[in-house]
Scaffold this motif. Structure first.
Motif, PDB file in Angstrom:
ATOM      1  N   GLN A  16      23.034  85.160 122.304  1.00  0.00           N
ATOM      2  CA  GLN A  16      24.355  85.358 122.924  1.00  0.00           C
ATOM      3  C   GLN A  16      24.899  86.763 122.719  1.00  0.00           C
ATOM      4  O   GLN A  16      25.827  87.171 123.401  1.00  0.00           O
ATOM      5  N   PRO A  51      35.795  95.615 115.628  1.00  0.00           N
ATOM      6  CA  PRO A  51      34.711  94.629 115.506  1.00  0.00           C
ATOM      7  C   PRO A  51      33.427  95.049 116.229  1.00  0.00           C
ATOM      8  O   PRO A  51      32.330  94.701 115.786  1.00  0.00           O
ATOM      9  N   PHE A  54      31.822  97.366 113.739  1.00  0.00           N
ATOM     10  CA  PHE A  54      31.301  96.565 112.625  1.00  0.00           C
ATOM     11  C   PHE A  54      30.011  95.856 113.044  1.00  0.00           C
ATOM     12  O   PHE A  54      29.018  95.849 112.298  1.00  0.00           O
ATOM     13  N   THR A  77      24.423  89.236 105.445  1.00  0.00           N
ATOM     14  CA  THR A  77      25.229  90.322 104.910  1.00  0.00           C
ATOM     15  C   THR A  77      26.016  89.815 103.708  1.00  0.00           C
ATOM     16  O   THR A  77      26.666  88.771 103.796  1.00  0.00           O
ATOM     17  N   THR A  78      25.969  90.535 102.601  1.00  0.00           N
ATOM     18  CA  THR A  78      26.816  90.144 101.468  1.00  0.00           C
ATOM     19  C   THR A  78      27.967  91.122 101.266  1.00  0.00           C
ATOM     20  O   THR A  78      29.016  90.740 100.773  1.00  0.00           O
ATOM     21  N   ASN A  79      27.769  92.393 101.630  1.00  0.00           N
ATOM     22  CA  ASN A  79      28.843  93.369 101.460  1.00  0.00           C
ATOM     23  C   ASN A  79      28.774  94.423 102.550  1.00  0.00           C
ATOM     24  O   ASN A  79      27.685  94.815 102.964  1.00  0.00           O
ATOM     25  N   CYS A  80      29.929  94.862 102.973  1.00  0.00           N
ATOM     26  CA  CYS A  80      30.040  95.952 103.945  1.00  0.00           C
ATOM     27  C   CYS A  80      31.235  96.801 103.576  1.00  0.00           C
ATOM     28  O   CYS A  80      32.304  96.273 103.280  1.00  0.00           O
TER      29      CYS A  80
ATOM     30  N   LEU B  42      30.500  81.744 117.203  1.00  0.00           N
ATOM     31  CA  LEU B  42      29.453  81.135 116.386  1.00  0.00           C
ATOM     32  C   LEU B  42      28.120  81.864 116.493  1.00  0.00           C
ATOM     33  O   LEU B  42      27.821  82.531 117.479  1.00  0.00           O
ATOM     34  N   ARG B  43      27.311  81.680 115.440  1.00  0.00           N
ATOM     35  CA  ARG B  43      25.930  82.151 115.399  1.00  0.00           C
ATOM     36  C   ARG B  43      25.023  80.913 115.344  1.00  0.00           C
ATOM     37  O   ARG B  43      25.520  79.805 115.116  1.00  0.00           O
ATOM     38  N   GLY B  50      29.890  87.352 111.514  1.00  0.00           N
ATOM     39  CA  GLY B  50      30.504  88.401 110.709  1.00  0.00           C
ATOM     40  C   GLY B  50      31.604  89.145 111.457  1.00  0.00           C
ATOM     41  O   GLY B  50      32.703  89.338 110.905  1.00  0.00           O
ATOM     42  N   PRO B  51      31.369  89.577 112.703  1.00  0.00           N
ATOM     43  CA  PRO B  51      32.435  90.286 113.415  1.00  0.00           C
ATOM     44  C   PRO B  51      33.700  89.450 113.596  1.00  0.00           C
ATOM     45  O   PRO B  51      34.810  90.007 113.613  1.00  0.00           O
ATOM     46  N   PHE B  54      35.421  89.872 110.288  1.00  0.00           N
ATOM     47  CA  PHE B  54      35.963  91.228 110.218  1.00  0.00           C
ATOM     48  C   PHE B  54      37.233  91.338 111.066  1.00  0.00           C
ATOM     49  O   PHE B  54      38.250  91.891 110.626  1.00  0.00           O
ATOM     50  N   ALA B  55      37.173  90.824 112.286  1.00  0.00           N
ATOM     51  CA  ALA B  55      38.325  90.931 113.193  1.00  0.00           C
ATOM     52  C   ALA B  55      39.545  90.235 112.607  1.00  0.00           C
ATOM     53  O   ALA B  55      40.671  90.751 112.693  1.00  0.00           O
ATOM     54  N   MET B  82      34.283  94.573 102.741  1.00  0.00           N
ATOM     55  CA  MET B  82      34.250  93.108 102.790  1.00  0.00           C
ATOM     56  C   MET B  82      33.105  92.560 101.946  1.00  0.00           C
ATOM     57  O   MET B  82      32.000  93.098 101.950  1.00  0.00           O
ATOM     58  N   ASP B  83      33.405  91.469 101.243  1.00  0.00           N
ATOM     59  CA  ASP B  83      32.366  90.673 100.578  1.00  0.00           C
ATOM     60  C   ASP B  83      32.268  89.344 101.298  1.00  0.00           C
ATOM     61  O   ASP B  83      33.269  88.605 101.396  1.00  0.00           O
ATOM     62  N   PHE B  84      31.080  89.032 101.796  1.00  0.00           N
ATOM     63  CA  PHE B  84      30.823  87.749 102.441  1.00  0.00           C
ATOM     64  C   PHE B  84      30.236  86.838 101.373  1.00  0.00           C
ATOM     65  O   PHE B  84      29.110  87.039 100.929  1.00  0.00           O
TER      66      PHE B  84
END
Lengths: 137, 137, 137, 137
Positions: A16, A51, A54, A77-80, B42-43, B50-51, B54-55, B82-84
């Motif tokens: 997608q 976004p 990102f 992803t754990t950190n950005c 969704l993924r 993630g985006p 972030f948004a 950011m930490d996910f």
């Protein structure tokens, strides 16, 4: 994995959003990715949304990692951390240049610079950490 | 600005994404915002992208800032980290809880926690810095 | 581990800097730590140095993690992001308030606020990620 | 400012730590700085401490900024993000390579790579934002 293999893999697992990312070049520990900017990426005034930047940084670090370790959809992803330094040019594609600085067994760490195509000064920088699942997952 | 005023302002300046953000509560130096999750967020596997997170963090820090300084469309994000931490729950809205930690003349700094609705442990944290344009811009 | 146990462990493994950190309180997933400010922590004008604030954030996240998992000297910081928001007050101790937001098998993630003692607005915030070695190391 | 001018300025404003930083090279928008490692920089096992790496990244971004704008002691760090990627080699100096990516009127943004001297893979990366005071301050 080379650029065509990664492109095919992205289309398979992230169909997608795959149109948002063109893998332009893959080298050991590095890659270049393009986001062809369309109306849905823009904010009022014609600037590219946060976004969108990102997402490009995130996918670029993922591609640089996959190119070294092979297809593992579950890398996460754990950190950005991102610095938004300049307003992207209006109506111009974004290009990322990514360096993979660490490829460990459990983590990869990258540095990503994002440019408006044709303009020398970067619009953003990002540092990205990915957690790598065990092989076979 | 209170929640209805901010909602009206977001609709005016960011109409194309305003449906992604519901301002649930605004307090001095704090706010709570919801992203109603839809298919486009969704993924594969049903997780939120993630985006999308972030948004939500980005808009939440913007709202917390605007609530204190009034409508200034040109406030821009300069830094985000950011930490996910956990995979968001499938099919559940995201809720952000934002604290504005600094409101200076030129910069605001926030801390944002993002939750899957109804689950106690946060899925992500973000720190956001906004550059504030001079009044009247 | 409680505050006295952690203090004893810090003295054992980091004797040369243990005087810089007083463990004031330890709770599940949280702690409060003090840096008694001395001449060596100051910069011209009497302000506390950046490395002193970094060190306090780093040790605080380490303590919050150890308090939950027990003594493992080899836990290492993998990522830190800090916002320096206000000039610390001159001649006043620093106090950190730490919340452990994630405690996984491989990573812990914390949020740390740093205050000049007696002043309500925080001087800095930090997000810290620690890599946790397997038990027995 | 060139390397000798910056060295003289650091000695004047940060005398107590100036021995920790040797300005090796200054170019437009870039610099290289060395921390000569001494016993006080080490942790158990002989590794270099996190605050030592933070301090080197912080001073390096400051130097890259001052080299372009001239001596302004009051430039202050507002944000730092660091990834600690490898254990520094024991008994070896640290070397930073800094690129100034943005130099605005109010902010400078840098990317810093830190190496153990003589080893190709970096031990840490940092992104640093400095707030620049108005000229004359």
């Amino acid at each position: 994995m080379d650029a065509p293999a990664i492109t095919a893999f992205l289309r398979q697992v992230f169909d997608q959003v795959a149109d948002d990312f063109v893998v332009e070049d893959v080298q050991p520990m590095a890659c270049r990715v393009r986001t062809p900017i369309q109306a849905r990426h823009l904010r009022p005034g014609g600037t590219v949304s946060g976004p969108t930047m990102f997402a490009l940084a995130d996918v670029s670090a993922y591609i640089a990692t996959l190119a070294m370790i092979g297809p593992r959809a579950l890398a996460v992803t754990t950190n950005c951390s991102m610095d938004f330094m300049r307003k992207p040019a209006s109506g111009v594609d974004l290009i990322s240049e990514t360096r993979l600085l660490k490829l460990g067994r459990q983590l990869s760490v990258s540095h990503v610079l994002i440019y408006s195509e044709g303009i020398e000064a970067p619009v953003a920088q990002a540092t990205m950490t990915y957690a790598i699942p065990p092989a076979g997952v």
